[in-house]
Design an enzyme around this catalytic site. Structure first.
Site, short mmCIF file in Angstrom:
data_model
loop_
_atom_site.label_atom_id
_atom_site.label_comp_id
_atom_site.label_asym_id
_atom_site.label_seq_id
_atom_site.Cartn_x
_atom_site.Cartn_y
_atom_site.Cartn_z
N CYS A 1 10.66 14.72 16.06
CA CYS A 1 9.37 15.15 16.57
C CYS A 1 8.54 15.56 15.36
O CYS A 1 9.03 15.58 14.24
CB CYS A 1 9.53 16.38 17.45
N ARG B 1 6.11 10.15 14.38
CA ARG B 1 7.42 10.78 14.54
C ARG B 1 7.86 10.87 16.00
O ARG B 1 8.96 11.32 16.30
CB ARG B 1 7.42 12.19 13.94
N TRP C 1 9.47 13.32 20.50
CA TRP C 1 10.28 12.13 20.78
C TRP C 1 11.52 12.67 21.49
O TRP C 1 12.32 13.38 20.90
CB TRP C 1 10.66 11.42 19.49
N ASN D 1 11.72 20.62 15.89
CA ASN D 1 12.12 19.25 15.60
C ASN D 1 13.59 19.28 15.20
O ASN D 1 13.94 19.98 14.25
CB ASN D 1 11.26 18.69 14.45
N GLY D 2 14.42 18.54 15.94
CA GLY D 2 15.84 18.53 15.60
C GLY D 2 16.67 18.59 16.87
O GLY D 2 16.15 18.39 17.97
N GLU E 1 15.25 -9.52 8.46
CA GLU E 1 14.09 -8.63 8.47
C GLU E 1 12.94 -9.23 9.28
O GLU E 1 12.26 -8.52 10.04
CB GLU E 1 13.67 -8.34 7.02
N LYS F 1 11.34 -7.39 12.55
CA LYS F 1 9.91 -7.07 12.66
C LYS F 1 9.35 -7.61 13.98
O LYS F 1 8.64 -6.91 14.68
CB LYS F 1 9.10 -7.68 11.50
N GLU G 1 10.69 -5.59 17.03
CA GLU G 1 10.28 -4.20 17.25
C GLU G 1 8.82 -4.04 17.62
O GLU G 1 8.48 -3.12 18.35
CB GLU G 1 10.69 -3.27 16.10
N HIS H 1 27.63 -22.84 13.97
CA HIS H 1 28.80 -22.22 14.59
C HIS H 1 28.46 -21.54 15.92
O HIS H 1 29.26 -20.76 16.43
CB HIS H 1 29.44 -21.21 13.63
N LYS I 1 9.38 6.61 13.93
CA LYS I 1 9.41 6.25 12.51
C LYS I 1 10.64 6.81 11.83
O LYS I 1 11.26 6.14 11.01
CB LYS I 1 8.13 6.79 11.84
C1 AGP Z 1 11.87 -0.46 10.37
O1 AGP Z 1 10.85 -1.33 10.73
C2 AGP Z 1 12.44 0.29 11.44
N1 AGP Z 1 11.48 0.98 12.19
C3 AGP Z 1 13.76 1.03 11.21
O2 AGP Z 1 14.72 0.03 11.30
C4 AGP Z 1 13.98 1.82 9.89
O3 AGP Z 1 14.02 0.94 8.81
C5 AGP Z 1 15.29 2.60 10.01
O4 AGP Z 1 15.17 3.53 11.06
C6 AGP Z 1 15.68 3.30 8.73
O5 AGP Z 1 14.75 4.26 8.36
P1 AGP Z 1 14.73 4.87 6.90
O6 AGP Z 1 14.45 3.78 5.94
O7 AGP Z 1 13.65 5.91 6.96
O8 AGP Z 1 16.08 5.47 6.67
#
Ligand code: AGP
Length: 610
Positions: free
Chosen positions: A2, A27, A74, A98-99, A483, A487, A490, A506, A605
């Site tokens: 959060c 967050r 969150w 937060n936590g 990657e 992208k 997500e 395979h 994030k």
């Molecule tokens: C990236 O697009 C993602 N939102 C997610 O996979 C992110 O890379 C992952 O949570 C790791 O975060 P960090 O690099 O802050 O450790």
């Protein structure tokens, strides 16, 4: 996971708190709320969903007052609802948090037995009741918070108000981030730097096990045991504009286009072009250490894990050091073999990802040296690391990581070059080529971004309805394929898979038909011929083939339905360029679909939960 904010000053605090929350919405954005000292009592406004709902509530019932706290949530304990939204109140006490409080079940049971009425499903409300109980015993707010914290196990950054002490906020930190902003006539606190940038550059970072009383004139920091902490504030030179959209429709697009700058900043002062080497003092290893490393173990999650997979290629090819890459959440608790000769490299944008943090701590406890590659200064992972080789991407606000990925690649490549030179596995000529290649990357990235933007947007428009997309690559292009798929998943919610191109036959080849776009990464490298064959295999199954290839690659042009070209570069540098059209592709598909690009559903994030 959060975001929290606090303000003590002379201005009306509600707009300042809301502004801070907006900068922290990355967050989490399940609900938001404020608590403000107002005419001798604490008033609270909360709303489910995005911040605009809270703003509406504030328009209807404004909150006057100059001292307050705020929260964007969150959900972890309890579904998103107004009752579960922070701040949580118990008697004269209001808390944002937060936590995760790990012993919440035990605390809930005890508080209920003591006659407390607990209205929410959250662990945070329990903190409010614990502080309230201490205030009832006659303690002032600071002592009450200190006593309550002794009861807590787990992670927290909290900010606490008491209606009995309207001139202050008490804050505390364990495992979750918390920064104090020291303004001219006001003191702020927040989970992260961008929330404070419009108000001050002078920041004090709380460490785990510390708390502070913040008042208009500043902050007094102590340990949880009450010992005074003397710490100089740090000057943060990120400008507020850097943390805003700068005219782009979304933070993600802005951050994609910031990559040349981010790479330039990350390389600054680190390329030793005169000696075909890297200035490597930040990696915290002596020449002897570098020679003695028996294995590198890379730990990371998500996009950072993909960068780490590319890092393995760099470290094995250039430094000839056996390297393994672990998804941090799978490494944790597995009792993996880690030896004192191992170098653990934790890769993380936020530096707060709990899985990566705990995995790195486990490895450290087993005797490994921990080097971290992190973007956020003084975050949790750097603080537990033996050394940190920071990326200098600046704040990344879009939930989908872009510029931090490429700067992580840069640091991993620089690390491999530095180690390779010390270990005698990389000669000056080859190192020189790579160092020069790195130096030229920013302008090449700029050219690729401007040269491919329209073409990629057109492709995204054409294939926006595709339900499945495959990404294929070999060697260093394999992590880039992963990657690209991540992208797309997500932010556009399209099913996408990244595969090692040679693995397609395979199994995944069965997925291919004339409705499936297959994006094949085939820069001119040592895998080129075989990647081309894989592309042909896909084409023979009537796939729609989009090639990402080196300029002038006629064979790739012949078999691809669409071709996106990148300039010819050394094999190690191609990922920096091939990833750009993939980022743009996912961005435009999401934008055409109208999804919430910067804050995609179900994501946050910074993932500070297991
Ligand atoms: C990236 O697009 C993602 N939102 C997610 O996979 C992110 O890379 C992952 O949570 C790791 O975060 P960090 O690099 O802050 O450790």
């Amino acid at each position: 996971m959060c975001g929290i904010v606090g303000y003590v000053g002379q201005e009306l605090c509600a707009p300042i708190l809301v502004d801070g929350l907006r900068r922290l919405e990355y967050r989490g954005y399940d609900s938001a709320g404020l608590a403000v000292h107002s005419s001798g009592k604490i008033e609270v406004r909360r709303a489910v969903g995005k911040l605009r709902n809270l703003e509406k509530a504030l328009d209807e019932r404004p909150l006057p007052g100059n001292v307050g706290i705020g929260h964007t949530r969150w959900a972890t304990h309890g579904r998103p609802s107004e009752t579960n939204a922070h701040p949580h109140v118990a008697g004269p006490i209001a808390v944002v948090h937060n936590g995760i409080i790990e012993n919440h079940l035990e605390l809930r049971r005890r508080l209920k037995e003591a006659g407390c009425t607990i209205v929410s499903d959250t662990d945070t409300e329990l903190v409010a009741h614990l502080v309230h109980a201490e205030v009832e015993r006659g303690k002032d707010l600071e002592s009450a918070v200190r006593a309550a914290l002794r009861e807590l196990e787990g992670a927290y950054a909290i900010a606490v108000l008491s209606s009995k002490e309207p001139d202050r906020i008490v804050i505390a930190k364990q495992s979750s981030p918390l920064v104090i902003g020291l303004g001219e006539d006001a003191t702020h606190c927040a989970s992260d730097i961008p929330a404070l940038l419009p108000y001050t550059r002078s920041m004090l970072f709380l460490e785990d096990g510390e708390m502070a009383v913040i008042e208009q004139g500043g902050a007094v920091v102590t340990t949880l045991d009450g010992k005074a902490v003397e710490r100089e504030p740090r000057h943060i030179d990120w400008s507020p504009v850097m943390a805003e959209k700068a005219g782009y429709k979304h933070f993600m697009l802005k951050e994609i286009f910031e990559q040349p700058r981010a790479i330039e900043d990350t390389l600054r002062g680190r390329l030793d072009r005169a000696n075909a080497d890297i200035h490597g003092h930040e990696v915290g290893l002596s020449e002897e250490d570098a020679k003695g490393i028996e294995r590198v173990l890379l730990l990371a999650c998500g996009t950072s894990h993909h960068a780490a997979l590319a890092g393995r290629y760099y470290l094995e090819a250039l430094a000839k050091v056996p390297t393994s890459v672990e998804i941090a959440s799978e490494f944790r608790g597995r009792d993996a073999v880690v030896r004192p000769g191992d170098l653990v490299v934790a890769v993380s944008q936020s530096g707060e990802t709990l899985d990566t943090l705990v995995a790195a701590k486990e490895a450290k406890a087993k005797g490994a040296k921990v080097l971290s590659i992190v973007n956020v200064i003084d975050s949790a992972i750097p603080r537990m690391s033996d050394a940190t080789f920071y990326t200098h991407a600046g704040p990344e606000i879009g939930v989908a990581s872009t510029k931090c990925f490429s700067t992580q690649l840069a640091n991993l490549l620089m690390l491999a070059i530095w180690l390779g030179r010390r270990r005698g596995t990389l000669d000056a000529a080859r190192a020189g080529e790579l160092v020069e290649g790195l130096a030229h990357l920013p302008h090449q990235m700029k050219d690729v971004l401007s040269g491919t933007r329209q073409l990629v947007a057109n492709l995204a428009r054409r294939y926006v309805e595709a339900r499945d997309v495959l990404f294929l690559g070999r060697g260093l292009s394999f992590p880039i394929a992963l990657e690209g798929a991540l992208k797309l998943k997500e932010i556009s919610y399209v099913h996408a898979e990244g595969y090692a191109a040679g693995e397609m036959k395979h199994g995944p080849i069965a997925l291919i038909d004339n409705k499936v776009p297959v994006i094949v990464l085939l820069p001119k490298d040592s895998h080129h011929e075989r990647s081309l064959s894989n592309l042909q295999e896909a084409k023979a199954r009537e796939a729609i083939v989009i090639g990402i290839a080196t300029e002038g690659d006629e064979a790739a042009r012949e078999v691809s339905d669409d071709l996106v070209e990148i300039p010819a570069v050394a094999e190690e540098l191609a990922p920096f360029l091939t990833v750009l059209p993939l980022q743009l592709y996912s961005y435009y598909v999401a934008d055409f679909k109208g999804t919430d690009v910067d804050q995609p559903r179900n994501l946050a994030k910074t993932v500070t939960v297991e």
